[in-house]
Design an enzyme around this catalytic site. Structure first.
Site, PDB file in Angstrom:
ATOM      1  N   GLU A  64       9.190   5.029  -7.369  1.00 23.85           N
ATOM      2  CA  GLU A  64       8.229   5.473  -6.358  1.00 23.85           C
ATOM      3  C   GLU A  64       9.024   6.194  -5.283  1.00 23.85           C
ATOM      4  O   GLU A  64       9.781   5.580  -4.532  1.00 23.85           O
ATOM      5  CB  GLU A  64       7.457   4.308  -5.740  1.00 23.85           C
ATOM      6  CG  GLU A  64       6.378   4.795  -4.783  1.00 23.85           C
ATOM      7  CD  GLU A  64       5.838   3.715  -3.884  1.00 23.85           C
ATOM      8  OE1 GLU A  64       5.490   4.043  -2.726  1.00 23.85           O
ATOM      9  OE2 GLU A  64       5.775   2.553  -4.320  1.00 23.85           O
ATOM     10  N   GLY A 108       9.107  10.228  -2.967  1.00 27.58           N
ATOM     11  CA  GLY A 108       8.531  10.831  -1.768  1.00 27.58           C
ATOM     12  C   GLY A 108       7.018  10.972  -1.812  1.00 27.58           C
ATOM     13  O   GLY A 108       6.375  10.814  -2.844  1.00 27.58           O
ATOM     14  N   PHE A 160       7.501  11.429   6.960  1.00 31.59           N
ATOM     15  CA  PHE A 160       7.795   9.999   7.044  1.00 31.59           C
ATOM     16  C   PHE A 160       8.006   9.569   8.484  1.00 31.59           C
ATOM     17  O   PHE A 160       8.948   8.846   8.812  1.00 31.59           O
ATOM     18  CB  PHE A 160       9.000   9.639   6.183  1.00 31.59           C
ATOM     19  CG  PHE A 160       8.864   8.294   5.510  1.00 31.59           C
ATOM     20  CD1 PHE A 160       7.858   8.087   4.577  1.00 31.59           C
ATOM     21  CD2 PHE A 160       9.729   7.255   5.790  1.00 31.59           C
ATOM     22  CE1 PHE A 160       7.723   6.860   3.941  1.00 31.59           C
ATOM     23  CE2 PHE A 160       9.602   6.023   5.176  1.00 31.59           C
ATOM     24  CZ  PHE A 160       8.586   5.829   4.246  1.00 31.59           C
TER      25      PHE A 160
END
Length: 460
Positions: free
Chosen positions: A230, A232, A365
């Protein structure tokens, strides 16, 4: 001299904890212990494995009062949110509850003179490389079903949250799990890659960056170990003309800024139908004003610092690039420590954005979100797919059939309607494109942690 790893707290820059790195001999010994323990563990009745792992979950949840401030010091999440206890319990209990059905032999239709079925056998040794942003939630996705399925587990946690690995190990010890079946290792990148490439590992589950995923794949090349990656994300939301704008704004602000935007499935870009655009932006900004940056140890704080100054600088650079390209900053909330190199970064909303700007295509992020006007569903779909990532996408509308129809055209692992930033453990958690491969949770999560074995028995 023994090499160590340090947790530098984003709160004040102090060394919050320091631990020695495992050496090559330590890692080899841990692998040997795990292999030996797994040979017996796989033969423990499933109901007993479920009970034992359930006790481990109980012990982990019982530590939550200590875990909450630890998380604040390690990665900046405000204590008001109570850590990750609710999600950990929901996912763990669900995976424990479905274990019997998910791992039951798959009987084939009757055929005279034959007995035919497929079993789910444990893979053997599973290595979980866990991230810092949700250090418990992400790890339980593999740890709980991995152990229940009969595997041995080695956990390598992110250096920023290495105390989470110790909490898991302590929970396993208190629960009475067999020695060696679950072990926490403090390793550097090179030793982690060496372990993965050793041929002693049967499955690797990694949550982290795209570049990290490439390094994992390279390290595992030729070993034939299976992978769950898992990586970006750049998760989009689309607010249709018929959406409940108050509801959409409130939930999308939360989806954008919770955990300082450091969520794999956090909302990073929003597309709004032109007829709803002005009303939505007004409501979104009104809600976002309340998401202020403060001390994560203060129960009233909603947004804490990011985990590291470098992560915050990346978001600053994306934001500044967008503004130079014509975008408008709406919050521009400053904090005394919101300066270059500091993890203290206040949330920001950008309008006037386009897809020439990295803030709309590359992972942020962090606590910034761009809002862009679109003419119709077709344009929204095109823009939502204009990204190398595909984890989740949310559609905000009163027409659920339209949401499903639009969702079918979006390149993503999960389609939400009227919600976001959530993992339902009954559904598989997966991604496409550069977001990764494999899947966790649901019965598919069990199947990805086991090896199918066929029985074709002829009666004489």
């Amino acid at each position: 001299m023994t090499e160590t790893v340090k947790i530098i707290s984003p709160i004040d820059g102090s060394v919050y904890a320091e631990r020695p790195l495992a050496g090559a001999e330590d890692i080899a010994a841990a692998t040997t212990r795990a292999r030996a323990a797994q040979r017996d563990w796989r033969h423990v009745p499933l109901a007993d494995r479920v009970a034992a792992v359930g006790r481990m979950v109980d012990e982990l949840l019982a530590m939550n009062d200590d875990i909450v401030p630890e998380l604040a010091w390690q990665m900046g999440r405000p204590i008001r949110f109570g850590g990750e206890k609710r999600g950990v319990e929901e996912r763990s209990r669900h995976m424990l509850a479905i274990a019997e059905d998910a791992l039951a032999p798959m009987q084939r239709p009757d055929k005279v003179g034959f007995t035919r079925y497929i079993t789910h056998e444990p893979l053997g040794l599973v290595v979980v490389v866990a991230p810092w942003n949700y250090p418990f939630l992400t790890a339980v996705n593999s740890i709980i079903p991995g152990l229940v399925a009969g595997n041995a587990l080695l956990l390598k946690h992110a250096s920023q949250t290495l105390l989470a690995g110790e909490r898991f190990a302590e929970a396993a010890r208190r629960a009475g799990l067999p020695a060696g079946i679950f072990q926490n290792l403090v390793m550097g990148h090179a030793d982690t890659e060496m372990l993965i490439g050793s041929g002693a590992v049967d499955h690797i589950n990694f949550t982290g960056s795209v570049e990290g995923g490439r390094r994992i794949e390279k390290a595992a090349a030729g070993t034939f170990a299976t992978l769950g990656l898992e990586l970006g994300g750049k998760d989009p939301a689309y607010v249709r003309a018929d959406a409940d704008l108050d509801y959409a704004a409130e939930n999308l602000v939360d989806g954008s800024f919770f955990n300082s935007g450091q969520s794999c499935c956090g909302v990073e870009r929003i597309y709004v139908h032109q007829s709803a655009y002005d009303g939505f932006v007004e409501r979104f900004l009104d809600q976002a004003q309340g998401w202020t940056l403060g001390d994560p140890l203060d129960p009233d704080t909603i947004v804490g610092p990011m985990a590291r100054g470098g992560f915050a600088d990346h978001v600053r650079q994306q934001t500044e690039e967008a503004v130079r390209g014509g975008a408008t900053r709406h919050l521009n909330a400053r904090h005394a420590r919101d300066v270059a190199g500091s993890p203290w970064l206040a949330p920001e909303v950008l309008t006037g954005v386009n897809h020439q700007m990295s803030v709309m295509r590359e992972e942020s992020f962090g606590p910034v979100v761009g809002i862009m006007k679109v003419a119709d569903d077709e344009e929204a779909i095109t823009l939502m797919n204009d990204s190398p990532y595909g984890l989740t996408a949310s559609i905000w509308t009163r027409d659920i059939d339209a949401a499903a129809r639009i969702g079918a055209e979006i390149e993503t692992g999960t389609v939400f309607a009227n919600r976001c930033d959530y993992l339902d453990p009954a559904l598989v958690w997966t991604g496409i494109k550069d977001t990764g491969k494999g899947g966790a949770l649901s019965e598919i999560g069990y199947h990805n942690l086991t090896q199918a074995k066929s029985y074709h028995l002829k009666t004489l």
